[in-house]
Design a protein around this motif. Sequence first.
Motif, PDB file in Angstrom:
ATOM      1  N   THR A   6       0.855  -1.180   0.000  1.00 42.63           N
ATOM      2  CA  THR A   6       0.000   0.000   0.000  1.00 42.63           C
ATOM      3  C   THR A   6       0.890   1.230   0.000  1.00 42.63           C
ATOM      4  O   THR A   6       1.863   1.301   0.751  1.00 42.63           O
ATOM      5  CB  THR A   6      -0.956   0.020   1.213  1.00 42.63           C
ATOM      6  OG1 THR A   6      -1.635   1.288   1.260  1.00 42.63           O
ATOM      7  CG2 THR A   6      -0.228  -0.187   2.524  1.00 42.63           C
ATOM      8  N   TYR A 215       0.809   2.255 -10.935  1.00 39.70           N
ATOM      9  CA  TYR A 215       0.326   3.306 -10.029  1.00 39.70           C
ATOM     10  C   TYR A 215       1.053   4.604 -10.372  1.00 39.70           C
ATOM     11  O   TYR A 215       2.290   4.648 -10.375  1.00 39.70           O
ATOM     12  CB  TYR A 215       0.599   2.932  -8.576  1.00 39.70           C
ATOM     13  CG  TYR A 215      -0.372   1.926  -8.017  1.00 39.70           C
ATOM     14  CD1 TYR A 215      -1.401   2.321  -7.174  1.00 39.70           C
ATOM     15  CD2 TYR A 215      -0.269   0.576  -8.349  1.00 39.70           C
ATOM     16  CE1 TYR A 215      -2.316   1.397  -6.662  1.00 39.70           C
ATOM     17  CE2 TYR A 215      -1.172  -0.354  -7.850  1.00 39.70           C
ATOM     18  CZ  TYR A 215      -2.182   0.073  -7.003  1.00 39.70           C
ATOM     19  OH  TYR A 215      -3.084  -0.844  -6.507  1.00 39.70           O
ATOM     20  N   ARG A 252      -3.606   3.095 -11.945  1.00 39.48           N
ATOM     21  CA  ARG A 252      -4.145   3.288 -10.613  1.00 39.48           C
ATOM     22  C   ARG A 252      -3.645   4.610 -10.017  1.00 39.48           C
ATOM     23  O   ARG A 252      -2.584   5.114 -10.375  1.00 39.48           O
ATOM     24  CB  ARG A 252      -3.741   2.122  -9.708  1.00 39.48           C
ATOM     25  CG  ARG A 252      -4.256   0.759 -10.198  1.00 39.48           C
ATOM     26  CD  ARG A 252      -5.744   0.623 -10.042  1.00 39.48           C
ATOM     27  NE  ARG A 252      -6.237  -0.666 -10.521  1.00 39.48           N
ATOM     28  CZ  ARG A 252      -6.317  -1.754  -9.773  1.00 39.48           C
ATOM     29  NH1 ARG A 252      -5.940  -1.733  -8.502  1.00 39.48           N
ATOM     30  NH2 ARG A 252      -6.783  -2.866 -10.295  1.00 39.48           N
ATOM     31  N   GLU A 253      -4.386   5.101  -9.041  1.00 41.58           N
ATOM     32  CA  GLU A 253      -4.070   6.382  -8.412  1.00 41.58           C
ATOM     33  C   GLU A 253      -3.314   6.182  -7.099  1.00 41.58           C
ATOM     34  O   GLU A 253      -3.511   5.190  -6.394  1.00 41.58           O
ATOM     35  CB  GLU A 253      -5.360   7.159  -8.137  1.00 41.58           C
ATOM     36  CG  GLU A 253      -6.174   7.451  -9.385  1.00 41.58           C
ATOM     37  CD  GLU A 253      -7.423   8.267  -9.101  1.00 41.58           C
ATOM     38  OE1 GLU A 253      -7.580   8.751  -7.952  1.00 41.58           O
ATOM     39  OE2 GLU A 253      -8.244   8.419 -10.029  1.00 41.58           O
ATOM     40  N   THR A 254      -2.460   7.151  -6.782  1.00 45.69           N
ATOM     41  CA  THR A 254      -1.922   7.298  -5.436  1.00 45.69           C
ATOM     42  C   THR A 254      -2.374   8.661  -4.930  1.00 45.69           C
ATOM     43  O   THR A 254      -2.836   9.506  -5.706  1.00 45.69           O
ATOM     44  CB  THR A 254      -0.390   7.215  -5.406  1.00 45.69           C
ATOM     45  OG1 THR A 254       0.150   8.303  -6.182  1.00 45.69           O
ATOM     46  CG2 THR A 254       0.096   5.881  -5.981  1.00 45.69           C
ATOM     47  N   TYR A 255      -2.230   8.885  -3.621  1.00 46.99           N
ATOM     48  CA  TYR A 255      -2.789  10.090  -3.011  1.00 46.99           C
ATOM     49  C   TYR A 255      -1.790  10.718  -2.038  1.00 46.99           C
ATOM     50  O   TYR A 255      -1.005  10.016  -1.417  1.00 46.99           O
ATOM     51  CB  TYR A 255      -4.074   9.748  -2.256  1.00 46.99           C
ATOM     52  CG  TYR A 255      -5.015   8.859  -3.038  1.00 46.99           C
ATOM     53  CD1 TYR A 255      -5.846   9.375  -4.025  1.00 46.99           C
ATOM     54  CD2 TYR A 255      -5.052   7.490  -2.797  1.00 46.99           C
ATOM     55  CE1 TYR A 255      -6.697   8.556  -4.758  1.00 46.99           C
ATOM     56  CE2 TYR A 255      -5.896   6.660  -3.517  1.00 46.99           C
ATOM     57  CZ  TYR A 255      -6.717   7.187  -4.495  1.00 46.99           C
ATOM     58  OH  TYR A 255      -7.551   6.380  -5.216  1.00 46.99           O
ATOM     59  N   THR A 260      -3.439   4.124  -0.450  1.00 42.85           N
ATOM     60  CA  THR A 260      -4.108   3.309  -1.459  1.00 42.85           C
ATOM     61  C   THR A 260      -4.623   2.029  -0.807  1.00 42.85           C
ATOM     62  O   THR A 260      -4.103   1.589   0.229  1.00 42.85           O
ATOM     63  CB  THR A 260      -3.143   2.927  -2.595  1.00 42.85           C
ATOM     64  OG1 THR A 260      -2.070   2.139  -2.058  1.00 42.85           O
ATOM     65  CG2 THR A 260      -2.580   4.167  -3.277  1.00 42.85           C
ATOM     66  N   ASP A 263      -2.930  -3.885  -2.349  1.00 43.84           N
ATOM     67  CA  ASP A 263      -2.899  -4.543  -3.658  1.00 43.84           C
ATOM     68  C   ASP A 263      -1.987  -5.736  -3.559  1.00 43.84           C
ATOM     69  O   ASP A 263      -0.915  -5.675  -2.956  1.00 43.84           O
ATOM     70  CB  ASP A 263      -2.391  -3.572  -4.734  1.00 43.84           C
ATOM     71  CG  ASP A 263      -2.601  -4.102  -6.140  1.00 43.84           C
ATOM     72  OD1 ASP A 263      -3.113  -5.238  -6.300  1.00 43.84           O
ATOM     73  OD2 ASP A 263      -2.254  -3.388  -7.100  1.00 43.84           O
TER      74      ASP A 263
END
Length: 268
Positions: A6, A215, A252-255, A260, A263
């Motif tokens: 993650t 990602y 995919r996104e990260t923040y 996240t 996965d």
Amino acid sequence: MGFRFTVLSSGSTGNATIVTNDEHTVLVDAGLSAKRIDQLLAERGVSGHDIDALFVTHEHSDHIKGLGAVARKFNIPVFANEATWGAMEKHVGTIAPEKRNIMQTGETFEFGSMKVQSYPISHDAVEPVGYCFTEDGYKLSLATDLGYVSDKVRQHIIDSDVLVLESNHDTEMLRMGRYPWNIKRRILSDVGHLSNVAAGEALCELMTDRTKRVYLAHLSLDHNVMELAKLTINGILENNGIFFKRDEDPLRETYYDRATPWDEVKRR
């Protein structure tokens, strides 16, 4: 088997990633406050006491801000190359000698069946690195804070099952943005950060039939938005006839403000 990961946080406000195979757990970077890292770990069901090692990519504050406090609080061994230790030492406070580990760039450490290898990257730090994780033939690569994707970087991260890749800025947004020109020049340079276009072009050479997800990481809050990054990269891949296999949402996104979802890195 495989393993899980993650991205706890990604961006100029702080970076940290957890990788675990349920027998061993490692943290890559600790660029947020110790309190915030604690919160993010708890949200993902991880205790700091579970962490077997903390690997450092480079000495910039968004990668080491909470390193000293986290390492001392949970008694975690810290791994970094000698140059990075020298550059970050005054910023992280006292780390017990037995917890200081020199990991030469290119070296591999093993935690049971999990292997962690560092590789050199191009960034304006003393000796920055990325990391590849492998286990039972599965591969996760972390590649952010890149001025460009060199041949050496490409050799290390190609053919990953899952790749965390920087897509920092849209070049035109950066050029038109509020930053002074000297900072813009640094970001755009070979020791700066990867643009959306550069990330897309790199993926054309990095992706294989094995690659299932990418990602997009370290996005600028001022000079990028995730929708634009995805649109740009997808367009480049499609124009080059490259498509992901076996995944409905491969980009995919990260923040910067939350972790996240877990996965799993495994073949499907």
